[in-house]
Design a protein around this motif. Structure first.
Motif, PDB file in Angstrom:
ATOM      1  N   ARG A  67     183.526  44.952   3.441  1.00 49.64           N
ATOM      2  CA  ARG A  67     184.157  43.782   4.087  1.00 49.64           C
ATOM      3  C   ARG A  67     183.152  42.950   4.862  1.00 49.64           C
ATOM      4  O   ARG A  67     183.305  41.731   4.956  1.00 49.64           O
ATOM      5  N   PHE A  68     182.161  43.598   5.450  1.00 47.82           N
ATOM      6  CA  PHE A  68     181.160  42.907   6.266  1.00 47.82           C
ATOM      7  C   PHE A  68     179.832  42.847   5.509  1.00 47.82           C
ATOM      8  O   PHE A  68     179.487  43.775   4.769  1.00 47.82           O
ATOM      9  N   THR A  69     179.083  41.776   5.741  1.00 50.05           N
ATOM     10  CA  THR A  69     177.754  41.628   5.156  1.00 50.05           C
ATOM     11  C   THR A  69     176.788  41.149   6.222  1.00 50.05           C
ATOM     12  O   THR A  69     177.026  40.125   6.868  1.00 50.05           O
ATOM     13  N   ILE A  70     175.698  41.888   6.382  1.00 51.84           N
ATOM     14  CA  ILE A  70     174.649  41.493   7.319  1.00 51.84           C
ATOM     15  C   ILE A  70     173.532  40.813   6.532  1.00 51.84           C
ATOM     16  O   ILE A  70     173.200  41.234   5.411  1.00 51.84           O
ATOM     17  N   SER A  71     172.970  39.753   7.100  1.00 56.77           N
ATOM     18  CA  SER A  71     171.860  39.051   6.468  1.00 56.77           C
ATOM     19  C   SER A  71     170.988  38.445   7.554  1.00 56.77           C
ATOM     20  O   SER A  71     171.375  38.421   8.727  1.00 56.77           O
ATOM     21  N   ARG A  72     169.824  37.957   7.164  1.00 55.87           N
ATOM     22  CA  ARG A  72     168.927  37.361   8.153  1.00 55.87           C
ATOM     23  C   ARG A  72     168.125  36.248   7.513  1.00 55.87           C
ATOM     24  O   ARG A  72     167.903  36.219   6.296  1.00 55.87           O
ATOM     25  N   ASP A  73     167.669  35.328   8.366  1.00 55.13           N
ATOM     26  CA  ASP A  73     166.792  34.238   7.965  1.00 55.13           C
ATOM     27  C   ASP A  73     165.598  34.289   8.904  1.00 55.13           C
ATOM     28  O   ASP A  73     165.676  33.814  10.045  1.00 55.13           O
ATOM     29  N   ASN A  74     164.515  34.871   8.429  1.00 54.94           N
ATOM     30  CA  ASN A  74     163.353  35.060   9.302  1.00 54.94           C
ATOM     31  C   ASN A  74     162.667  33.733   9.658  1.00 54.94           C
ATOM     32  O   ASN A  74     162.012  33.642  10.684  1.00 54.94           O
ATOM     33  N   ALA A  75     162.835  32.739   8.829  1.00 52.06           N
ATOM     34  CA  ALA A  75     162.241  31.437   9.137  1.00 52.06           C
ATOM     35  C   ALA A  75     162.945  30.768  10.311  1.00 52.06           C
ATOM     36  O   ALA A  75     162.341  29.955  11.025  1.00 52.06           O
ATOM     37  N   LYS A  76     164.216  31.109  10.514  1.00 54.64           N
ATOM     38  CA  LYS A  76     165.000  30.488  11.583  1.00 54.64           C
ATOM     39  C   LYS A  76     165.291  31.449  12.736  1.00 54.64           C
ATOM     40  O   LYS A  76     165.983  31.072  13.679  1.00 54.64           O
ATOM     41  N   ASN A  77     164.780  32.666  12.651  1.00 58.58           N
ATOM     42  CA  ASN A  77     165.032  33.681  13.696  1.00 58.58           C
ATOM     43  C   ASN A  77     166.525  33.929  13.891  1.00 58.58           C
ATOM     44  O   ASN A  77     167.015  33.976  15.037  1.00 58.58           O
ATOM     45  N   LEU A  78     167.235  34.064  12.792  1.00 61.16           N
ATOM     46  CA  LEU A  78     168.678  34.263  12.852  1.00 61.16           C
ATOM     47  C   LEU A  78     169.086  35.504  12.051  1.00 61.16           C
ATOM     48  O   LEU A  78     168.516  35.784  10.987  1.00 61.16           O
ATOM     49  N   VAL A  79     170.090  36.190  12.556  1.00 61.99           N
ATOM     50  CA  VAL A  79     170.751  37.252  11.805  1.00 61.99           C
ATOM     51  C   VAL A  79     172.247  36.966  11.838  1.00 61.99           C
ATOM     52  O   VAL A  79     172.772  36.458  12.828  1.00 61.99           O
ATOM     53  N   TYR A  80     172.909  37.283  10.720  1.00 57.72           N
ATOM     54  CA  TYR A  80     174.316  36.959  10.565  1.00 57.72           C
ATOM     55  C   TYR A  80     175.140  38.216  10.286  1.00 57.72           C
ATOM     56  O   TYR A  80     174.629  39.204   9.758  1.00 57.72           O
ATOM     57  N   LEU A  81     176.404  38.122  10.617  1.00 57.80           N
ATOM     58  CA  LEU A  81     177.359  39.130  10.189  1.00 57.80           C
ATOM     59  C   LEU A  81     178.572  38.385   9.631  1.00 57.80           C
ATOM     60  O   LEU A  81     179.340  37.803  10.393  1.00 57.80           O
ATOM     61  N   GLN A  82     178.679  38.388   8.323  1.00 59.64           N
ATOM     62  CA  GLN A  82     179.842  37.801   7.663  1.00 59.64           C
ATOM     63  C   GLN A  82     180.940  38.844   7.616  1.00 59.64           C
ATOM     64  O   GLN A  82     180.745  39.932   7.063  1.00 59.64           O
ATOM     65  N   MET A  83     182.081  38.519   8.189  1.00 58.71           N
ATOM     66  CA  MET A  83     183.187  39.469   8.289  1.00 58.71           C
ATOM     67  C   MET A  83     184.379  38.917   7.512  1.00 58.71           C
ATOM     68  O   MET A  83     184.914  37.862   7.870  1.00 58.71           O
ATOM     69  N   ASN A  84     184.766  39.602   6.466  1.00 60.96           N
ATOM     70  CA  ASN A  84     185.903  39.208   5.639  1.00 60.96           C
ATOM     71  C   ASN A  84     187.033  40.224   5.764  1.00 60.96           C
ATOM     72  O   ASN A  84     186.820  41.351   6.205  1.00 60.96           O
ATOM     73  N   SER A  85     188.215  39.801   5.367  1.00 56.72           N
ATOM     74  CA  SER A  85     189.385  40.691   5.387  1.00 56.72           C
ATOM     75  C   SER A  85     189.519  41.403   6.726  1.00 56.72           C
ATOM     76  O   SER A  85     189.690  42.624   6.791  1.00 56.72           O
ATOM     77  N   LEU A  86     189.466  40.632   7.780  1.00 55.24           N
ATOM     78  CA  LEU A  86     189.501  41.211   9.116  1.00 55.24           C
ATOM     79  C   LEU A  86     190.820  41.900   9.400  1.00 55.24           C
ATOM     80  O   LEU A  86     191.891  41.467   8.945  1.00 55.24           O
ATOM     81  N   LYS A  87     190.714  42.983  10.169  1.00 55.88           N
ATOM     82  CA  LYS A  87     191.876  43.781  10.543  1.00 55.88           C
ATOM     83  C   LYS A  87     192.000  43.810  12.063  1.00 55.88           C
ATOM     84  O   LYS A  87     191.001  43.634  12.773  1.00 55.88           O
ATOM     85  N   PRO A  88     193.201  44.070  12.584  1.00 57.43           N
ATOM     86  CA  PRO A  88     193.342  44.167  14.043  1.00 57.43           C
ATOM     87  C   PRO A  88     192.381  45.188  14.657  1.00 57.43           C
ATOM     88  O   PRO A  88     191.903  44.987  15.783  1.00 57.43           O
ATOM     89  N   GLU A  89     192.077  46.243  13.937  1.00 58.89           N
ATOM     90  CA  GLU A  89     191.171  47.259  14.481  1.00 58.89           C
ATOM     91  C   GLU A  89     189.715  46.800  14.524  1.00 58.89           C
ATOM     92  O   GLU A  89     188.857  47.507  15.054  1.00 58.89           O
ATOM     93  N   ASP A  90     189.426  45.635  13.993  1.00 59.46           N
ATOM     94  CA  ASP A  90     188.084  45.049  14.137  1.00 59.46           C
ATOM     95  C   ASP A  90     187.929  44.323  15.474  1.00 59.46           C
ATOM     96  O   ASP A  90     186.825  43.867  15.802  1.00 59.46           O
ATOM     97  N   THR A  91     188.998  44.207  16.227  1.00 61.57           N
ATOM     98  CA  THR A  91     188.944  43.554  17.529  1.00 61.57           C
ATOM     99  C   THR A  91     187.967  44.281  18.451  1.00 61.57           C
ATOM    100  O   THR A  91     188.093  45.490  18.665  1.00 61.57           O
ATOM    101  N   ALA A  92     186.995  43.547  18.955  1.00 61.20           N
ATOM    102  CA  ALA A  92     185.944  44.145  19.787  1.00 61.20           C
ATOM    103  C   ALA A  92     185.004  43.045  20.271  1.00 61.20           C
ATOM    104  O   ALA A  92     185.045  41.909  19.775  1.00 61.20           O
TER     105      ALA A  92
END
Length: 127
Positions: A67-92
């Motif tokens: 459901r989740f995908t982590i990725s990064r862009d080293n040229a922009k100093n960014l890291v991402y977390l794409q979260m799909n199909s979110l559930k109430p238990e993902d609340t945090a």
């Protein structure tokens, strides 16, 4: 020294998607493995995902795998977390973390292995 700042949290309904971003300061971002952790109310902070310094290797907690995908862009100093199909238990509160990682080192999944932390961003998933 690395400073981390998360963004992208919010309130969504179950089944929706969100993308979290983590901006890192410093000129050596590509020397760090990056991780996402989360902490629900009344619970310990737990591992969600990690990515190596090159962006090639990743590892996920069973609770978010597929459901989740982590990725990064080293040229922009960014890291991402794409979260799909979110559930109430993902609340945090979701935290970005960085660990200085020599070439060839493994993916850190323990909270104590990380050197730097952001302030967190709230994700709330309603049912």
């Amino acid at each position: 020294q690395v400073q981390l700042a998360e963004s992208g949290g919010g309130l969504v309904q179950a089944g929706a998607s969100l993308r979290l971003s983590c901006a890192a300061s410093g000129r050596t971002f590509s020397s760090y493995a990056m991780g996402w952790f989360r902490q629900a109310p009344g619970k310990d902070r737990e591992f969600a995902a990690t990515i190596d310094r090159s962006g090639i290797a990743t590892y996920y907690a069973d609770s978010v795998k597929g459901r989740f995908t982590i990725s990064r862009d080293n040229a922009k100093n960014l890291v991402y977390l794409q979260m799909n199909s979110l559930k109430p238990e993902d609340t945090a509160v979701y935290y970005c973390a960085a660990r200085l990682s020599p070439v060839g080192s493994g993916l850190p999944i323990l909270l104590t292995r990380y050197d730097y932390w952001g302030q967190g961003t709230q994700v709330t998933v309603s049912s």
